[in-house]
Design a protein around this motif. Structure first.
Motif, mmCIF file in Angstrom:
data_model
loop_
_atom_site.group_PDB
_atom_site.id
_atom_site.type_symbol
_atom_site.label_atom_id
_atom_site.label_comp_id
_atom_site.label_asym_id
_atom_site.label_seq_id
_atom_site.Cartn_x
_atom_site.Cartn_y
_atom_site.Cartn_z
ATOM 1 N N CYS A 36 45.353 8.410 27.795
ATOM 2 C CA CYS A 36 45.552 9.857 27.924
ATOM 3 C C CYS A 36 46.684 10.337 27.036
ATOM 4 O O CYS A 36 47.581 9.580 26.674
ATOM 5 C CB CYS A 36 45.797 10.254 29.379
ATOM 6 S SG CYS A 36 47.337 9.676 30.108
ATOM 7 N N SER A 88 36.420 17.077 29.490
ATOM 8 C CA SER A 88 36.808 18.491 29.436
ATOM 9 C C SER A 88 36.415 19.301 30.663
ATOM 10 O O SER A 88 37.175 20.166 31.102
ATOM 11 C CB SER A 88 36.257 19.149 28.170
ATOM 12 O OG SER A 88 34.851 19.060 28.143
ATOM 13 N N LEU A 91 38.779 18.306 33.506
ATOM 14 C CA LEU A 91 40.146 18.684 33.122
ATOM 15 C C LEU A 91 40.370 20.187 33.306
ATOM 16 O O LEU A 91 41.361 20.605 33.916
ATOM 17 C CB LEU A 91 40.429 18.311 31.662
ATOM 18 C CG LEU A 91 40.654 16.855 31.335
ATOM 19 C CD1 LEU A 91 40.823 16.673 29.833
ATOM 20 C CD2 LEU A 91 41.865 16.300 32.065
ATOM 21 N N SER A 92 39.449 20.977 32.775
ATOM 22 C CA SER A 92 39.641 22.427 32.864
ATOM 23 C C SER A 92 39.464 22.928 34.295
ATOM 24 O O SER A 92 40.189 23.823 34.739
ATOM 25 C CB SER A 92 38.719 23.165 31.895
ATOM 26 O OG SER A 92 37.367 22.897 32.195
ATOM 27 N N PHE A 94 40.078 21.223 37.127
ATOM 28 C CA PHE A 94 41.230 20.808 37.932
ATOM 29 C C PHE A 94 42.467 21.612 37.546
ATOM 30 O O PHE A 94 43.233 22.047 38.418
ATOM 31 C CB PHE A 94 41.481 19.301 37.776
ATOM 32 C CG PHE A 94 42.266 18.716 38.908
ATOM 33 C CD1 PHE A 94 41.627 18.317 40.067
ATOM 34 C CD2 PHE A 94 43.646 18.571 38.819
ATOM 35 C CE1 PHE A 94 42.349 17.781 41.129
ATOM 36 C CE2 PHE A 94 44.365 18.038 39.864
ATOM 37 C CZ PHE A 94 43.724 17.644 41.031
ATOM 38 N N ALA A 95 42.652 21.836 36.242
ATOM 39 C CA ALA A 95 43.800 22.634 35.788
ATOM 40 C C ALA A 95 43.722 24.058 36.333
ATOM 41 O O ALA A 95 44.731 24.619 36.771
ATOM 42 C CB ALA A 95 43.852 22.668 34.266
ATOM 43 N N ASN A 96 42.530 24.642 36.359
ATOM 44 C CA ASN A 96 42.338 26.001 36.832
ATOM 45 C C ASN A 96 42.444 26.104 38.354
ATOM 46 O O ASN A 96 43.064 27.021 38.874
ATOM 47 C CB ASN A 96 40.973 26.515 36.366
ATOM 48 C CG ASN A 96 40.752 27.954 36.755
ATOM 49 O OD1 ASN A 96 41.458 28.836 36.287
ATOM 50 N ND2 ASN A 96 39.773 28.196 37.612
ATOM 51 N N ALA A 100 47.514 21.925 36.698
ATOM 52 C CA ALA A 100 47.376 21.387 35.343
ATOM 53 C C ALA A 100 48.218 20.136 35.122
ATOM 54 O O ALA A 100 47.833 19.257 34.345
ATOM 55 C CB ALA A 100 47.738 22.460 34.312
ATOM 56 N N VAL A 103 46.187 16.793 36.069
ATOM 57 C CA VAL A 103 44.819 16.528 35.601
ATOM 58 C C VAL A 103 44.576 15.056 35.286
ATOM 59 O O VAL A 103 43.550 14.490 35.696
ATOM 60 C CB VAL A 103 44.423 17.412 34.400
ATOM 61 C CG1 VAL A 103 44.341 18.869 34.808
ATOM 62 C CG2 VAL A 103 45.361 17.223 33.221
ATOM 63 N N TYR A 104 45.486 14.421 34.583
ATOM 64 C CA TYR A 104 45.265 13.008 34.248
ATOM 65 C C TYR A 104 45.451 12.118 35.468
ATOM 66 O O TYR A 104 44.741 11.119 35.626
ATOM 67 C CB TYR A 104 46.162 12.566 33.101
ATOM 68 C CG TYR A 104 45.780 13.174 31.768
ATOM 69 C CD1 TYR A 104 44.446 13.286 31.388
ATOM 70 C CD2 TYR A 104 46.748 13.633 30.887
ATOM 71 C CE1 TYR A 104 44.096 13.854 30.163
ATOM 72 C CE2 TYR A 104 46.405 14.188 29.660
ATOM 73 C CZ TYR A 104 45.083 14.291 29.306
ATOM 74 O OH TYR A 104 44.733 14.841 28.095
ATOM 75 N N GLN A 106 44.581 12.862 38.443
ATOM 76 C CA GLN A 106 43.309 12.962 39.165
ATOM 77 C C GLN A 106 42.255 12.053 38.544
ATOM 78 O O GLN A 106 41.515 11.367 39.250
ATOM 79 C CB GLN A 106 42.816 14.417 39.189
ATOM 80 C CG GLN A 106 41.497 14.612 39.909
ATOM 81 C CD GLN A 106 41.574 14.312 41.398
ATOM 82 O OE1 GLN A 106 42.603 14.516 42.033
ATOM 83 N NE2 GLN A 106 40.479 13.807 41.958
ATOM 84 N N ASN A 129 51.769 16.003 32.656
ATOM 85 C CA ASN A 129 50.441 15.512 33.033
ATOM 86 C C ASN A 129 50.245 14.059 32.621
ATOM 87 O O ASN A 129 49.593 13.289 33.332
ATOM 88 C CB ASN A 129 49.329 16.422 32.492
ATOM 89 C CG ASN A 129 49.278 16.487 30.985
ATOM 90 O OD1 ASN A 129 50.138 15.991 30.289
ATOM 91 N ND2 ASN A 129 48.260 17.159 30.481
#
Length: 133
Positions: A36, A88, A91-92, A94-96, A100, A103-104, A106, A129
């Motif tokens: 990551c 992606s 990632l997006s 979970f960040a939203n 954020a 994310v990694y 998770q 992250n």
């Protein structure tokens, strides 16, 4: 040899050798590598995984007889690796929806198993992250 071609890396020789040994141990014991990072480091993650999942300088033959010979001839032996930045959608989401900075972490929680190796790339050393992963 690496250090003949890139002499500036000689100061990191011990760390590079330790990383190599960790990677070898991971694969010898049936693990996979997760990678990551953000920005340019995310691009490096993609490149690293690309080299592990196919031959690098030499083609890695597939000897697994579960596959017919014609498929084995067209495949290359893969060293299991996952580039976390390429995930992606999760990632997006979970960040939203959650956090954020996590994310990694998770993705590591979801993908990693005992015996796997996580490689975190961060130029600054401060990417939350990546550090939380």
């Amino acid at each position: 040899m690496l250090y003949d071609r890139y002499p500036a890396l000689r100061v990191c020789e011990n760390d590079i050798e330790k990383a190599k040994e960790m990677m070898l141990l991971t694969y010898r014991t049936g693990g996979k590598i997760l990678v990551c990072g953000n920005g340019g480091s995310a691009a490096d993650c993609e490149h690293i995984v690309g080299e592990l999942m196919k031959g690098f300088l030499l083609k890695r033959p597939v000897t697994d007889d579960r596959f017919p010979q014609n498929l084995r001839d067209g495949l290359q032996g893969a060293l299991p690796a996952i580039s976390l930045p390429s995930q992606s959608a999760i990632l997006s989401a979970f960040a939203n929806d959650v956090d954020a900075d996590m994310v990694y972490a998770q993705l590591v929680y979801g993908y990693a198993e005992a015996g796997d190796l996580l490689i975190c790339l961060t130029t600054s050393g401060n990417s939350k992250n990546t550090l939380y992963a």
